[in-house]
Design a protein around this motif. Structure first.
Motif, PDB file in Angstrom:
ATOM      1  N   GLU A  42      -9.043  -8.541  -7.049  1.00 20.13           N
ATOM      2  CA  GLU A  42      -7.938  -9.487  -6.877  1.00 20.13           C
ATOM      3  C   GLU A  42      -7.329  -9.354  -5.481  1.00 20.13           C
ATOM      4  O   GLU A  42      -7.006 -10.360  -4.842  1.00 20.13           O
ATOM      5  CB  GLU A  42      -6.856  -9.249  -7.932  1.00 20.13           C
ATOM      6  CG  GLU A  42      -7.244  -9.682  -9.319  1.00 20.13           C
ATOM      7  CD  GLU A  42      -6.194  -9.307 -10.365  1.00 20.13           C
ATOM      8  OE1 GLU A  42      -5.058  -8.956  -9.986  1.00 20.13           O
ATOM      9  OE2 GLU A  42      -6.527  -9.362 -11.560  1.00 20.13           O
ATOM     10  N   LEU A  43      -7.168  -8.111  -5.015  1.00 16.74           N
ATOM     11  CA  LEU A  43      -6.611  -7.892  -3.684  1.00 16.74           C
ATOM     12  C   LEU A  43      -7.547  -8.426  -2.601  1.00 16.74           C
ATOM     13  O   LEU A  43      -7.088  -9.006  -1.611  1.00 16.74           O
ATOM     14  CB  LEU A  43      -6.322  -6.410  -3.468  1.00 16.74           C
ATOM     15  CG  LEU A  43      -5.178  -5.822  -4.297  1.00 16.74           C
ATOM     16  CD1 LEU A  43      -5.127  -4.311  -4.126  1.00 16.74           C
ATOM     17  CD2 LEU A  43      -3.852  -6.456  -3.907  1.00 16.74           C
ATOM     18  N   GLU A  76       1.382 -12.120   7.447  1.00 19.10           N
ATOM     19  CA  GLU A  76       0.890 -10.909   8.114  1.00 19.10           C
ATOM     20  C   GLU A  76       1.438  -9.654   7.449  1.00 19.10           C
ATOM     21  O   GLU A  76       0.715  -8.677   7.275  1.00 19.10           O
ATOM     22  CB  GLU A  76       1.241 -10.934   9.603  1.00 19.10           C
ATOM     23  CG  GLU A  76       0.399 -11.919  10.386  1.00 19.10           C
ATOM     24  CD  GLU A  76       0.820 -12.059  11.841  1.00 19.10           C
ATOM     25  OE1 GLU A  76       1.979 -11.718  12.175  1.00 19.10           O
ATOM     26  OE2 GLU A  76      -0.018 -12.529  12.626  1.00 19.10           O
ATOM     27  N   GLU A  77       2.713  -9.689   7.066  1.00 20.87           N
ATOM     28  CA  GLU A  77       3.292  -8.536   6.376  1.00 20.87           C
ATOM     29  C   GLU A  77       2.616  -8.326   5.022  1.00 20.87           C
ATOM     30  O   GLU A  77       2.339  -7.195   4.628  1.00 20.87           O
ATOM     31  CB  GLU A  77       4.801  -8.735   6.189  1.00 20.87           C
ATOM     32  CG  GLU A  77       5.581  -8.590   7.473  1.00 20.87           C
ATOM     33  CD  GLU A  77       7.053  -8.966   7.326  1.00 20.87           C
ATOM     34  OE1 GLU A  77       7.465  -9.378   6.216  1.00 20.87           O
ATOM     35  OE2 GLU A  77       7.787  -8.846   8.320  1.00 20.87           O
ATOM     36  N   GLU A  78       2.358  -9.414   4.315  1.00 21.85           N
ATOM     37  CA  GLU A  78       1.676  -9.293   3.025  1.00 21.85           C
ATOM     38  C   GLU A  78       0.259  -8.764   3.213  1.00 21.85           C
ATOM     39  O   GLU A  78      -0.208  -7.925   2.440  1.00 21.85           O
ATOM     40  CB  GLU A  78       1.648 -10.653   2.309  1.00 21.85           C
ATOM     41  CG  GLU A  78       1.171 -10.561   0.879  1.00 21.85           C
ATOM     42  CD  GLU A  78       1.322 -11.870   0.126  1.00 21.85           C
ATOM     43  OE1 GLU A  78       0.735 -11.964  -0.973  1.00 21.85           O
ATOM     44  OE2 GLU A  78       1.997 -12.777   0.612  1.00 21.85           O
ATOM     45  N   ASN A  79      -0.424  -9.232   4.262  1.00 20.63           N
ATOM     46  CA  ASN A  79      -1.768  -8.719   4.565  1.00 20.63           C
ATOM     47  C   ASN A  79      -1.746  -7.231   4.862  1.00 20.63           C
ATOM     48  O   ASN A  79      -2.655  -6.506   4.474  1.00 20.63           O
ATOM     49  CB  ASN A  79      -2.382  -9.462   5.748  1.00 20.63           C
ATOM     50  CG  ASN A  79      -3.181 -10.670   5.334  1.00 20.63           C
ATOM     51  OD1 ASN A  79      -3.313 -10.956   4.150  1.00 20.63           O
ATOM     52  ND2 ASN A  79      -3.710 -11.385   6.309  1.00 20.63           N
ATOM     53  N   VAL A  82      -1.532  -5.519   1.490  1.00 22.74           N
ATOM     54  CA  VAL A  82      -2.782  -5.660   0.744  1.00 22.74           C
ATOM     55  C   VAL A  82      -3.877  -4.806   1.386  1.00 22.74           C
ATOM     56  O   VAL A  82      -4.627  -4.110   0.697  1.00 22.74           O
ATOM     57  CB  VAL A  82      -3.206  -7.147   0.671  1.00 22.74           C
ATOM     58  CG1 VAL A  82      -4.610  -7.297   0.127  1.00 22.74           C
ATOM     59  CG2 VAL A  82      -2.218  -7.936  -0.176  1.00 22.74           C
ATOM     60  N   THR A  83      -3.956  -4.835   2.709  1.00 22.65           N
ATOM     61  CA  THR A  83      -4.967  -4.043   3.413  1.00 22.65           C
ATOM     62  C   THR A  83      -4.753  -2.558   3.170  1.00 22.65           C
ATOM     63  O   THR A  83      -5.711  -1.810   2.953  1.00 22.65           O
ATOM     64  CB  THR A  83      -4.927  -4.352   4.923  1.00 22.65           C
ATOM     65  OG1 THR A  83      -5.151  -5.747   5.107  1.00 22.65           O
ATOM     66  CG2 THR A  83      -5.977  -3.561   5.672  1.00 22.65           C
ATOM     67  N   GLU A  88      -6.571   2.419   0.736  1.00 18.48           N
ATOM     68  CA  GLU A  88      -6.289   3.625  -0.037  1.00 18.48           C
ATOM     69  C   GLU A  88      -6.863   3.562  -1.448  1.00 18.48           C
ATOM     70  O   GLU A  88      -7.047   4.587  -2.094  1.00 18.48           O
ATOM     71  CB  GLU A  88      -4.775   3.852  -0.094  1.00 18.48           C
ATOM     72  CG  GLU A  88      -4.187   4.151   1.259  1.00 18.48           C
ATOM     73  CD  GLU A  88      -2.677   4.239   1.244  1.00 18.48           C
ATOM     74  OE1 GLU A  88      -2.084   4.069   0.161  1.00 18.48           O
ATOM     75  OE2 GLU A  88      -2.098   4.478   2.313  1.00 18.48           O
ATOM     76  N   LYS A  89      -7.132   2.354  -1.940  1.00 17.28           N
ATOM     77  CA  LYS A  89      -7.636   2.131  -3.304  1.00 17.28           C
ATOM     78  C   LYS A  89      -6.776   2.845  -4.340  1.00 17.28           C
ATOM     79  O   LYS A  89      -7.261   3.350  -5.344  1.00 17.28           O
ATOM     80  CB  LYS A  89      -9.090   2.558  -3.433  1.00 17.28           C
ATOM     81  CG  LYS A  89     -10.022   1.716  -2.600  1.00 17.28           C
ATOM     82  CD  LYS A  89     -11.454   2.068  -2.821  1.00 17.28           C
ATOM     83  CE  LYS A  89     -12.314   1.177  -1.942  1.00 17.28           C
ATOM     84  NZ  LYS A  89     -13.699   1.496  -2.013  1.00 17.28           N
ATOM     85  N   SER A  90      -5.484   2.912  -4.051  1.00 14.86           N
ATOM     86  CA  SER A  90      -4.543   3.540  -4.968  1.00 14.86           C
ATOM     87  C   SER A  90      -3.149   3.031  -4.639  1.00 14.86           C
ATOM     88  O   SER A  90      -2.937   2.397  -3.615  1.00 14.86           O
ATOM     89  CB  SER A  90      -4.606   5.062  -4.840  1.00 14.86           C
ATOM     90  OG  SER A  90      -4.251   5.461  -3.532  1.00 14.86           O
TER      91      SER A  90
END
Length: 140
Positions: A42-43, A76-79, A82-83, A88-90
């Motif tokens: 989803e991310l 950009e802040e949301e990216n 999400v990034t 980190e996958k956590s």
């Protein structure tokens, strides 16, 4: 300590009940919890959607610069968030965890029965030794 507990219970409510019934204490604890594969997908989708929107917004920016500056900043802040989660996958969560004292170790398990934190037991958490000799100060 075991990495997981209560996995024989398929139902999360039954597993939580098992952990609650058998733990030494329930304490709220913050820890890093790995993201599920569905969340990662989803991310990734969200990142692709945001990048497409970002490209479109930048094209329109030439015509109406003031109207789109705030929208670009938000995407950009949301990216960034999400990034960071994808990298980190956590994520850091705070939830009730089940404390188990096992000899000289203390382990905390989440509601899924996964060991999320482990540390040495403090003196007051250790079981008293029944066979400890009482010293009276005399040789007798």
């Amino acid at each position: 300590m075991d990495k997981v507990l209560g996995q024989e219970y398929g139902n999360i409510a039954e597993r939580t009940a098992f952990l609650r019934d058998n733990c030494d204490a329930v304490e709220e604890l913050g820890y890093v919890k790995p993201l599920a594969n569905e969340q990662i997908e989803e991310l990734k989708d969200k990142l692709v959607e945001n990048n497409i929107q970002l490209r479109d917004v930048r094209a329109d920016k030439r015509a109406q610069n003031k109207l789109y500056n705030e929208q670009i900043k938000q995407l950009e802040e949301e990216n960034d968030g999400v990034t960071k989660q994808l990298k980190e996958k956590s994520e850091f969560v705070t939830e009730n965890c089940f404390k188990f004292v096992d000899g000289d170790e203390v382990g905390y398990y989440n509601a899924e029965g996964v060991l999320v934190y482990q540390r040495p037991a403090r003196p007051e958490e250790k079981s008293p030794n029944v066979f400890r000799l009482q010293r009276t100060g005399t040789n007798g």
